[in-house]
Motif scaffolding. Structure first.
Motif, PDB file in Angstrom:
ATOM      1  N   TRP A  29       8.226   2.562   1.054  1.00 41.53           N
ATOM      2  CA  TRP A  29       7.219   3.586   0.754  1.00 41.53           C
ATOM      3  C   TRP A  29       7.863   4.935   0.453  1.00 41.53           C
ATOM      4  O   TRP A  29       7.400   5.674  -0.423  1.00 41.53           O
ATOM      5  CB  TRP A  29       6.249   3.686   1.932  1.00 41.53           C
ATOM      6  N   TYR A  35       3.012   9.733  -7.667  1.00 41.70           N
ATOM      7  CA  TYR A  35       2.218   8.953  -8.611  1.00 41.70           C
ATOM      8  C   TYR A  35       1.061   9.819  -9.073  1.00 41.70           C
ATOM      9  O   TYR A  35       0.633  10.741  -8.378  1.00 41.70           O
ATOM     10  CB  TYR A  35       1.747   7.616  -8.024  1.00 41.70           C
ATOM     11  N   VAL A  37      -2.860   9.901 -10.599  1.00 44.87           N
ATOM     12  CA  VAL A  37      -4.103   9.136 -10.667  1.00 44.87           C
ATOM     13  C   VAL A  37      -5.068   9.832 -11.618  1.00 44.87           C
ATOM     14  O   VAL A  37      -5.269  11.046 -11.535  1.00 44.87           O
ATOM     15  CB  VAL A  37      -4.756   9.012  -9.264  1.00 44.87           C
ATOM     16  N   ILE A  42      -3.766   4.539 -11.608  1.00 40.58           N
ATOM     17  CA  ILE A  42      -2.461   5.181 -11.551  1.00 40.58           C
ATOM     18  C   ILE A  42      -1.826   5.081 -12.933  1.00 40.58           C
ATOM     19  O   ILE A  42      -1.642   3.983 -13.462  1.00 40.58           O
ATOM     20  CB  ILE A  42      -1.566   4.528 -10.477  1.00 40.58           C
ATOM     21  N   ILE A  45       4.199   6.391 -12.020  1.00 41.33           N
ATOM     22  CA  ILE A  45       4.831   6.334 -10.705  1.00 41.33           C
ATOM     23  C   ILE A  45       6.274   6.756 -10.895  1.00 41.33           C
ATOM     24  O   ILE A  45       6.970   6.234 -11.775  1.00 41.33           O
ATOM     25  CB  ILE A  45       4.773   4.918 -10.090  1.00 41.33           C
ATOM     26  N   ALA A 108       5.297   0.130   0.091  1.00 42.38           N
ATOM     27  CA  ALA A 108       4.376   0.347  -1.021  1.00 42.38           C
ATOM     28  C   ALA A 108       4.351  -0.981  -1.768  1.00 42.38           C
ATOM     29  O   ALA A 108       5.395  -1.602  -1.971  1.00 42.38           O
ATOM     30  CB  ALA A 108       4.857   1.466  -1.927  1.00 42.38           C
ATOM     31  N   PHE A 120      -2.511  -1.054  -6.244  1.00 39.87           N
ATOM     32  CA  PHE A 120      -1.492  -0.352  -5.453  1.00 39.87           C
ATOM     33  C   PHE A 120      -1.908  -0.249  -3.995  1.00 39.87           C
ATOM     34  O   PHE A 120      -3.022   0.195  -3.692  1.00 39.87           O
ATOM     35  CB  PHE A 120      -1.287   1.052  -6.033  1.00 39.87           C
ATOM     36  N   GLN A 123      -1.250   4.106  -0.862  1.00 42.35           N
ATOM     37  CA  GLN A 123      -1.592   5.360  -1.531  1.00 42.35           C
ATOM     38  C   GLN A 123      -1.832   6.524  -0.573  1.00 42.35           C
ATOM     39  O   GLN A 123      -1.443   7.640  -0.881  1.00 42.35           O
ATOM     40  CB  GLN A 123      -2.778   5.180  -2.473  1.00 42.35           C
ATOM     41  N   ASP A 124      -2.448   6.302   0.566  1.00 40.97           N
ATOM     42  CA  ASP A 124      -2.681   7.393   1.520  1.00 40.97           C
ATOM     43  C   ASP A 124      -1.579   7.458   2.570  1.00 40.97           C
ATOM     44  O   ASP A 124      -1.197   8.527   3.017  1.00 40.97           O
ATOM     45  CB  ASP A 124      -4.033   7.226   2.230  1.00 40.97           C
ATOM     46  N   SER A 154      -6.747   2.924   3.837  1.00 36.58           N
ATOM     47  CA  SER A 154      -6.895   3.981   2.846  1.00 36.58           C
ATOM     48  C   SER A 154      -8.322   4.502   2.852  1.00 36.58           C
ATOM     49  O   SER A 154      -9.246   3.800   3.233  1.00 36.58           O
ATOM     50  CB  SER A 154      -6.551   3.431   1.460  1.00 36.58           C
ATOM     51  N   TYR A 159      -6.112   1.685  -5.846  1.00 36.24           N
ATOM     52  CA  TYR A 159      -6.133   2.143  -7.231  1.00 36.24           C
ATOM     53  C   TYR A 159      -5.567   1.056  -8.130  1.00 36.24           C
ATOM     54  O   TYR A 159      -4.625   0.352  -7.755  1.00 36.24           O
ATOM     55  CB  TYR A 159      -5.281   3.395  -7.419  1.00 36.24           C
TER      56      TYR A 159
END
Length: 178
Positions: A29, A35, A37, A42, A45, A108, A120, A123-124, A154, A159
């Motif tokens: 990660w 990235y 959005v 997305i 990256i 990730a 993906f 993300q958070d 998340s 996404y």
């Protein structure tokens, strides 16, 4: 403050729809620098220098991605638990070491579903291995595999990822898939 929504409806789809996962790509990660959005997709990256996502090959028809919303209006929270599950064939020492790394890492993940869409996880905050079963099987027709679960929490559904960026962030697979 009011929570206004804009509804537009969802029509019936006649498009082909296949269930399951075709490929999974995983990176540390911390190696995902940024990235971008746009409209829940997305579009770029950026990886840390020299870092890539790596392919993990799951047994055919064993891998899936499930997103489950948890919501409590009384306490004012809503989030999604996204779980990637699947079997990696054949127990061996090399895979044992790699699976242990997966289970202890901050991950990730890019999930390529059988409809050709990319999703993906991480993300958070990072995704993490949350369950592992390694089994030899008992009878010749039983499976010999690692069953893994990677979980991501998340505030939104995963996404989608623009497919045009995948080639630049995924390591080329080795000539031999174990």
């Amino acid at each position: 403050m009011a929570c206004n929504v804009t509804l537009t409806g969802i029509g019936y789809s006649c498009e082909p729809n296949l269930s399951g996962v075709k490929a999974v790509y995983i990176a540390d990660w911390n190696d995902v620098s940024t990235y971008t959005v746009s409209n829940n997709n997305i579009t770029s990256i950026t990886m840390a220098t020299g870092k890539k996502f790596y392919e993990y090959v799951f047994n055919k028809n064993t891998a899936g991605l499930t997103s489950t919303m948890t919501k409590d209006e009384t306490n004012g929270y809503q989030y999604y638990t996204n779980e990637l599950t699947g079997n990696i064939n054949h127990l061996d020492t090399t895979k044992h070491v790699e699976v242990n790394e997966l289970m202890s890492g901050r991950l990730a993940c890019i999930v390529n579903d059988k409809n050709g869409l990319f999703w993906f996880l991480g993300q958070d905050t990072y995704a993490t291995g949350t369950a592992l079963t390694a089994q030899t099987g008992a009878a010749p027709e039983d499976g010999n595999y690692y069953n893994i679960t990677i979980t991501d929490e998340s505030k939104v559904l995963p996404y989608s990822i623009d497919s045009s960026i995948i080639g630049g962030i995924v390591a080329k697979p080795s000539a031999e898939h174990n």
